[in-house]
Design an enzyme around this catalytic site. Structure first.
Site, PDB file in Angstrom:
ATOM      1  N   HIS A 139       0.837  -1.195   0.000  1.00  6.35           N
ATOM      2  CA  HIS A 139       0.000   0.000   0.000  1.00  6.35           C
ATOM      3  C   HIS A 139       0.865   1.235   0.000  1.00  6.35           C
ATOM      4  O   HIS A 139       1.909   1.277   0.657  1.00  6.35           O
ATOM      5  CB  HIS A 139      -0.966   0.012   1.186  1.00  6.35           C
ATOM      6  CG  HIS A 139      -0.301  -0.241   2.500  1.00  6.35           C
ATOM      7  ND1 HIS A 139       0.069  -1.504   2.895  1.00  6.35           N
ATOM      8  CD2 HIS A 139       0.070   0.601   3.485  1.00  6.35           C
ATOM      9  CE1 HIS A 139       0.640  -1.437   4.089  1.00  6.35           C
ATOM     10  NE2 HIS A 139       0.658  -0.159   4.469  1.00  6.35           N
ATOM     11  N   LEU A 140       0.407   2.234  -0.726  1.00  4.68           N
ATOM     12  CA  LEU A 140       1.081   3.522  -0.794  1.00  4.68           C
ATOM     13  C   LEU A 140       0.278   4.501   0.053  1.00  4.68           C
ATOM     14  O   LEU A 140      -0.932   4.633  -0.122  1.00  4.68           O
ATOM     15  CB  LEU A 140       1.157   3.963  -2.259  1.00  4.68           C
ATOM     16  CG  LEU A 140       1.785   5.322  -2.575  1.00  4.68           C
ATOM     17  CD1 LEU A 140       2.452   5.257  -3.943  1.00  4.68           C
ATOM     18  CD2 LEU A 140       0.733   6.420  -2.568  1.00  4.68           C
TER      19      LEU A 140
HETATM   20  P1  AMP Z   1       1.763   0.195   7.277  1.00  3.23           P
HETATM   21  O1  AMP Z   1       2.263   0.494   8.666  1.00  3.23           O
HETATM   22  O2  AMP Z   1       2.538   0.904   6.201  1.00  3.23           O
HETATM   23  O3  AMP Z   1       1.618  -1.285   7.042  1.00  3.23           O
HETATM   24  O4  AMP Z   1       0.330   0.845   7.212  1.00  3.23           O
HETATM   25  C1  AMP Z   1      -0.867   0.179   7.482  1.00  3.23           C
HETATM   26  C2  AMP Z   1      -1.913   1.248   7.493  1.00  3.23           C
HETATM   27  O5  AMP Z   1      -3.180   0.640   7.350  1.00  3.23           O
HETATM   28  C3  AMP Z   1      -1.929   2.055   8.800  1.00  3.23           C
HETATM   29  O6  AMP Z   1      -1.774   3.437   8.489  1.00  3.23           O
HETATM   30  C4  AMP Z   1      -3.304   1.732   9.376  1.00  3.23           C
HETATM   31  O7  AMP Z   1      -3.884   2.822  10.061  1.00  3.23           O
HETATM   32  C5  AMP Z   1      -4.093   1.353   8.138  1.00  3.23           C
HETATM   33  N1  AMP Z   1      -5.244   0.496   8.369  1.00  3.23           N
HETATM   34  C6  AMP Z   1      -5.289  -0.615   9.154  1.00  3.23           C
HETATM   35  N2  AMP Z   1      -6.513  -1.160   9.119  1.00  3.23           N
HETATM   36  C7  AMP Z   1      -7.277  -0.381   8.292  1.00  3.23           C
HETATM   37  C8  AMP Z   1      -8.628  -0.413   7.856  1.00  3.23           C
HETATM   38  N3  AMP Z   1      -9.470  -1.373   8.244  1.00  3.23           N
HETATM   39  N4  AMP Z   1      -9.052   0.565   7.025  1.00  3.23           N
HETATM   40  C9  AMP Z   1      -8.216   1.530   6.631  1.00  3.23           C
HETATM   41  N5  AMP Z   1      -6.925   1.614   6.993  1.00  3.23           N
HETATM   42  C10 AMP Z   1      -6.458   0.678   7.824  1.00  3.23           C
END
Ligand code: AMP
Ligand code: ZN
Length: 115
Positions: free
Chosen positions: A101-102
């Site tokens: 994810h970006l």
């Molecule tokens: P990373 O630390 O780069 O893996 O980022 C994961 C991101 O996903 C974090 O910024 C979380 O807040 C976000 N995230 C986790 N669960 C959800 C969800 N159900 N909907 C939207 N964003 C989410």
């Protein structure tokens, strides 16, 4: 799809999200725990766990994620003042969800180096 993958479930509409962008290959949605006034994440619909999974076959997807984020940044009025896009890979970068994810972050000043 990745078994039990949170972002695959969002792509498949099994878990709700506030969608900000969608095309054939990419979905963008609001981050559930925003770190800035604007914080969206953009994922390929295809499950790829980390940036290490990008190769010559699928690298166009990385460009698609960037293009989608640029489009949403423009829509959210960030183009001129600026914004940050980030992809975290594995533990040193703090990756928590193992589906590429970006992050699009904007609406405030960011530090550099990021810490
Ligand atoms: P990373 O630390 O780069 O893996 O980022 C994961 C991101 O996903 C974090 O910024 C979380 O807040 C976000 N995230 C986790 N669960 C959800 C969800 N159900 N909907 C939207 N964003 C989410
Ligand atoms: Zn996935």
């Amino acid at each position: 799809m990745g078994k039990d993958c949170l972002f695959c479930k969002i792509v498949n509409r099994e878990i709700p999200a506030e969608i900000v962008y969608e095309d054939e290959k990419v979905l963008g949605f609001e981050d559930i725990n925003p770190q800035a006034p604007v914080h969206c994440v953009f994922v390929p619909k295809e499950h790829i766990a980390t940036l290490n999974g990008i190769n010559t076959e699928n690298s166009a997807l990385a460009g698609e994620l960037v293009r989608a984020s640029v489009e949403v940044a423009e829509k959210k009025g960030l183009s001129e003042r600026g914004y940050r896009v980030t992809i975290n890979c594995n533990s040193d970068a703090g990756q928590e969800v193992f589906h590429i994810h970006l992050h699009l972050l904007g609406g405030r000043k960011f530090n550099w180096p990021p810490g």
